[in-house]
Design an enzyme around this catalytic site. Structure first.
Site, PDB file in Angstrom:
ATOM      1  N   CYS A 243      -2.275   9.449  -1.776  1.00 30.14           N
ATOM      2  CA  CYS A 243      -2.865   9.527  -0.440  1.00 30.14           C
ATOM      3  C   CYS A 243      -3.354  10.943  -0.173  1.00 30.14           C
ATOM      4  O   CYS A 243      -3.521  11.362   0.960  1.00 30.14           O
ATOM      5  CB  CYS A 243      -1.902   9.033   0.635  1.00 30.14           C
ATOM      6  SG  CYS A 243      -0.329   9.869   0.639  1.00 30.14           S
TER       7      CYS A 243
ATOM      8  N   ARG B 262       3.315   4.837  17.907  1.00 32.55           N
ATOM      9  CA  ARG B 262       1.876   5.114  18.028  1.00 32.55           C
ATOM     10  C   ARG B 262       1.256   4.393  19.214  1.00 32.55           C
ATOM     11  O   ARG B 262       0.458   4.973  19.953  1.00 32.55           O
ATOM     12  CB  ARG B 262       1.152   4.680  16.751  1.00 32.55           C
ATOM     13  CG  ARG B 262       1.452   5.593  15.604  1.00 32.55           C
ATOM     14  CD  ARG B 262       0.673   5.203  14.376  1.00 32.55           C
ATOM     15  NE  ARG B 262       1.243   5.891  13.233  1.00 32.55           N
ATOM     16  CZ  ARG B 262       0.568   6.254  12.158  1.00 32.55           C
ATOM     17  NH1 ARG B 262      -0.697   5.949  12.061  1.00 32.55           N
ATOM     18  NH2 ARG B 262       1.159   6.890  11.183  1.00 32.55           N
TER      19      ARG B 262
ATOM     20  N   ARG C 247       1.457  10.454  14.322  1.00 23.89           N
ATOM     21  CA  ARG C 247       2.491  10.017  13.375  1.00 23.89           C
ATOM     22  C   ARG C 247       3.483   9.100  14.076  1.00 23.89           C
ATOM     23  O   ARG C 247       3.439   8.906  15.271  1.00 23.89           O
ATOM     24  CB  ARG C 247       3.257  11.231  12.809  1.00 23.89           C
ATOM     25  CG  ARG C 247       2.564  11.992  11.676  1.00 23.89           C
ATOM     26  CD  ARG C 247       2.409  11.206  10.377  1.00 23.89           C
ATOM     27  NE  ARG C 247       3.516  10.304  10.068  1.00 23.89           N
ATOM     28  CZ  ARG C 247       4.628  10.639   9.427  1.00 23.89           C
ATOM     29  NH1 ARG C 247       4.801  11.865   9.014  1.00 23.89           N
ATOM     30  NH2 ARG C 247       5.568   9.745   9.182  1.00 23.89           N
TER      31      ARG C 247
ATOM     32  N   LYS D  58       0.811  -1.218   0.000  1.00 25.42           N
ATOM     33  CA  LYS D  58       0.000   0.000   0.000  1.00 25.42           C
ATOM     34  C   LYS D  58       0.851   1.278   0.000  1.00 25.42           C
ATOM     35  O   LYS D  58       0.350   2.336  -0.295  1.00 25.42           O
ATOM     36  CB  LYS D  58      -1.032  -0.008   1.133  1.00 25.42           C
ATOM     37  CG  LYS D  58      -0.588   0.426   2.484  1.00 25.42           C
ATOM     38  CD  LYS D  58      -1.835   0.803   3.286  1.00 25.42           C
ATOM     39  CE  LYS D  58      -1.508   0.955   4.750  1.00 25.42           C
ATOM     40  NZ  LYS D  58      -2.629   1.514   5.494  1.00 25.42           N
ATOM     41  N   ASP D  59       2.131   1.142   0.300  1.00 20.99           N
ATOM     42  CA  ASP D  59       3.021   2.309   0.241  1.00 20.99           C
ATOM     43  C   ASP D  59       3.625   2.514  -1.143  1.00 20.99           C
ATOM     44  O   ASP D  59       4.339   3.498  -1.368  1.00 20.99           O
ATOM     45  CB  ASP D  59       4.149   2.155   1.266  1.00 20.99           C
ATOM     46  CG  ASP D  59       3.627   2.159   2.695  1.00 20.99           C
ATOM     47  OD1 ASP D  59       2.599   2.823   2.942  1.00 20.99           O
ATOM     48  OD2 ASP D  59       4.238   1.498   3.553  1.00 20.99           O
TER      49      ASP D  59
ATOM     50  N   ARG E 164      -8.242   8.694   4.470  1.00 15.35           N
ATOM     51  CA  ARG E 164      -9.222   7.633   4.209  1.00 15.35           C
ATOM     52  C   ARG E 164      -9.929   7.216   5.499  1.00 15.35           C
ATOM     53  O   ARG E 164     -11.158   7.130   5.558  1.00 15.35           O
ATOM     54  CB  ARG E 164      -8.459   6.450   3.601  1.00 15.35           C
ATOM     55  CG  ARG E 164      -9.243   5.182   3.407  1.00 15.35           C
ATOM     56  CD  ARG E 164      -8.314   4.071   2.920  1.00 15.35           C
ATOM     57  NE  ARG E 164      -7.316   3.698   3.917  1.00 15.35           N
ATOM     58  CZ  ARG E 164      -7.519   2.867   4.925  1.00 15.35           C
ATOM     59  NH1 ARG E 164      -8.702   2.295   5.080  1.00 15.35           N
ATOM     60  NH2 ARG E 164      -6.567   2.589   5.790  1.00 15.35           N
ATOM     61  N   ARG E 165      -9.157   6.996   6.554  1.00 18.19           N
ATOM     62  CA  ARG E 165      -9.774   6.597   7.823  1.00 18.19           C
ATOM     63  C   ARG E 165     -10.559   7.756   8.424  1.00 18.19           C
ATOM     64  O   ARG E 165     -11.655   7.574   8.955  1.00 18.19           O
ATOM     65  CB  ARG E 165      -8.694   6.131   8.804  1.00 18.19           C
ATOM     66  CG  ARG E 165      -8.083   4.803   8.392  1.00 18.19           C
ATOM     67  CD  ARG E 165      -6.914   4.389   9.273  1.00 18.19           C
ATOM     68  NE  ARG E 165      -6.327   3.140   8.808  1.00 18.19           N
ATOM     69  CZ  ARG E 165      -5.021   2.859   8.827  1.00 18.19           C
ATOM     70  NH1 ARG E 165      -4.149   3.754   9.279  1.00 18.19           N
ATOM     71  NH2 ARG E 165      -4.584   1.698   8.388  1.00 18.19           N
TER      72      ARG E 165
HETATM   73  C1  DPM Z   1      -0.506   4.500   3.673  1.00 21.02           C
HETATM   74  C2  DPM Z   1      -1.441   4.943   4.622  1.00 21.02           C
HETATM   75  C3  DPM Z   1      -0.925   4.611   5.899  1.00 21.02           C
HETATM   76  C4  DPM Z   1       0.329   3.934   5.665  1.00 21.02           C
HETATM   77  C5  DPM Z   1      -2.740   5.676   4.298  1.00 21.02           C
HETATM   78  C6  DPM Z   1      -4.001   4.840   4.554  1.00 21.02           C
HETATM   79  C7  DPM Z   1      -1.549   4.910   7.216  1.00 21.02           C
HETATM   80  C8  DPM Z   1      -1.128   6.264   7.745  1.00 21.02           C
HETATM   81  C9  DPM Z   1      -1.714   6.582   9.085  1.00 21.02           C
HETATM   82  C10 DPM Z   1      -0.582   4.619   2.209  1.00 21.02           C
HETATM   83  N1  DPM Z   1       0.553   3.925   4.314  1.00 21.02           N
HETATM   84  O1  DPM Z   1      -3.984   3.676   4.976  1.00 21.02           O
HETATM   85  O2  DPM Z   1      -5.108   5.378   4.309  1.00 21.02           O
HETATM   86  O3  DPM Z   1      -2.504   5.822   9.682  1.00 21.02           O
HETATM   87  O4  DPM Z   1      -1.365   7.644   9.587  1.00 21.02           O
HETATM   88  C11 DPM Z   1       1.375   1.806   6.585  1.00 21.02           C
HETATM   89  C12 DPM Z   1       1.010   0.808   7.548  1.00 21.02           C
HETATM   90  C13 DPM Z   1       1.294  -0.441   6.940  1.00 21.02           C
HETATM   91  C14 DPM Z   1       1.815  -0.171   5.676  1.00 21.02           C
HETATM   92  C15 DPM Z   1       0.488   1.042   8.898  1.00 21.02           C
HETATM   93  C16 DPM Z   1      -1.021   1.182   8.996  1.00 21.02           C
HETATM   94  C17 DPM Z   1       1.169  -1.841   7.527  1.00 21.02           C
HETATM   95  C18 DPM Z   1       0.024  -2.645   6.941  1.00 21.02           C
HETATM   96  C19 DPM Z   1       0.195  -3.180   5.527  1.00 21.02           C
HETATM   97  C20 DPM Z   1       1.280   3.336   6.690  1.00 21.02           C
HETATM   98  N2  DPM Z   1       1.877   1.186   5.506  1.00 21.02           N
HETATM   99  O5  DPM Z   1      -1.723   1.482   8.033  1.00 21.02           O
HETATM  100  O6  DPM Z   1      -1.530   0.974  10.129  1.00 21.02           O
HETATM  101  O7  DPM Z   1       1.188  -3.867   5.220  1.00 21.02           O
HETATM  102  O8  DPM Z   1      -0.710  -2.936   4.727  1.00 21.02           O
END
Ligand code: DPM
Length: 358
Positions: A248, A160, A154, A85-86, A136-137
């Site tokens: 994002c 967190r 953050r 997702k990144d 999104r959340r």
């Molecule tokens: C991206 C988002 C977030 C990450 C945006 C989203 C969350 C940022 C936040 C694109 N990357 O989800 O809407 O909550 O401030 C990220 C996490 C993981 C990969 C952590 C998470 C682990 C889960 C996975 C950060 N990137 O979302 O809790 O492998 O999918």
């Protein structure tokens, strides 16, 4: 002829989660290739260094990936493990996703402050503060749980959870279940959010291995890790996001299911405050792949076709037929939303997001 290397150099971010994910991929590769040696090289990315700004405001697309991709381009590393997702839906020239591993739980989950135990988003007291910096959340929380407030948080997962437990600023945080499960913190999950509560991010819960687009020895090595059903689901999701043109910077979310060979994708967009939303669902039938094709899917590629990437993903061992079908499902669904006004909603969100002072 390039000589086959005995030692594969793997790039990783330094966070505990990144290292767990990298070690997981190495362990899988080691099982298939017991004679290979693997070495990890760690580095910090901009997303790790800038901790005082909400993610969507930094305005860099490949926030968590750029430094690692430079190392790949320089051939300092052979492959890099990411949370899918990144990874943006278009990768830098010459790079590709060589494998997508079987997806972990893609849903989001709620972790509660110790003195809120037993609560759910629904039963948390009026005015409770939920920590997240995901647009999104935030949009989905504001729409479905208007009694809650949302505040930025953050830092990596460890940071967190520590902030939640010790700061007394947040009553709960929302995180991807996959990260918590991989960190062995599953016991902190108090509520897992179903599609009715919250749709997840494109690619959430899946690991991707990035490598050089023409690095055939590495591509071949990675083919064993590629999980067909996951790859086709996340391809539909990525194609949906690419067609909408969103990163994002606007709230976009999905949900995908493969039942037998029927692939169903739900996609949605929101305004920042969640007041406006569009959501549609569409299905298609895959020709070769079905939900229980864990691997062993034999390539049935037309040998005369020039290799192309599918939203950055190498076709690997999947058929072009199924790849085309999945990619089309995502773009068709996005076009349906665009006809209903999705780009207007997204542009407003992007403008607002940019205009809020840092
Ligand atoms: C991206 C988002 C977030 C990450 C945006 C989203 C969350 C940022 C936040 C694109 N990357 O989800 O809407 O909550 O401030 C990220 C996490 C993981 C990969 C952590 C998470 C682990 C889960 C996975 C950060 N990137 O979302 O809790 O492998 O999918």
């Amino acid at each position: 002829m390039e000589e086959e290397k005995d030692t594969i150099v793997v790039g990783s971010r330094k966070s505990q989660l990144a290292l767990i994910q990298t070690n997981h991929v190495i362990k899988c590769l080691q099982e298939y290739y017991p004679n290979k040696k693997f070495k990890i090289v760690t580095m910090s990315t901009m997303g790790d260094k800038i901790l005082d700004k909400p993610l969507p405001k930094i305005g860099e697309k490949s926030l968590f990936t750029k430094e690692l991709e430079i190392a790949l381009a320089n051939k300092d590393v052979d492959l890099v493990v990411h949370s899918l997702k990144d990874l943006p839906t278009t990768l830098p020239d010459g790079m590709c996703i060589g494998a997508v591993l079987k997806r972990e739980d893609p849903r989001d989950s709620v972790v509660l402050h110790p003195n809120m135990q037993g609560k759910t988003l629904e039963t948390l007291p009026e005015g409770s503060v939920i920590g997240t910096s995901s647009l999104r959340r935030t949009a989905q929380l504001k729409r479905k749980y208007p009694h809650l407030r949302v505040s930025d948080i953050r830092g990596n997962l460890n940071t967190r959870l520590k902030k939640l437990d010790t700061d007394d600023k947040y009553q709960a945080i929302v995180l991807a279940s996959a990260g918590l499960i991989r960190m062995d913190w599953e016991k902190r999950i108090e509520q897992t959010l179903e599609a009715d509560d919250m749709l997840y991010a494109v690619g959430q819960g899946a690991l991707a291995v990035e490598c050089g687009e023409r690095d055939l020895p590495i591509l071949q090595l990675l083919e064993r890790l590629h999980h067909g059903p996951t790859a086709l689901k996340v391809l539909a999701e990525r194609s949906f996001l690419r067609t909408l043109g969103g990163g994002c910077s606007a709230p976009v979310a999905v949900h995908s299911v493969l039942r037998g060979n029927e692939l169903t994708l739900t996609g949605a967009v929101w305004s920042l405050d969640g007041s406006q939303t569009l959501e549609e669902t569409q299905s298609c039938k895959l020709k070769y792949c079905s939900e229980d094709d864990d691997d062993g899917l034999r390539p049935r590629k037309c040998p005369y076709r020039t290799p192309t990437l599918y939203c950055g993903m190498s076709p690997s061992n999947l058929t072009y037929t199924d790849l085309d079908i999945s990619e089309k499902l995502g773009s068709d669904l996005a076009n349906k939303l665009i006809k209903l006004g999705a780009l207007f909603i997204m542009n407003e969100a992007k403008k607002k997001n940019e205009s809020v002072a840092l």
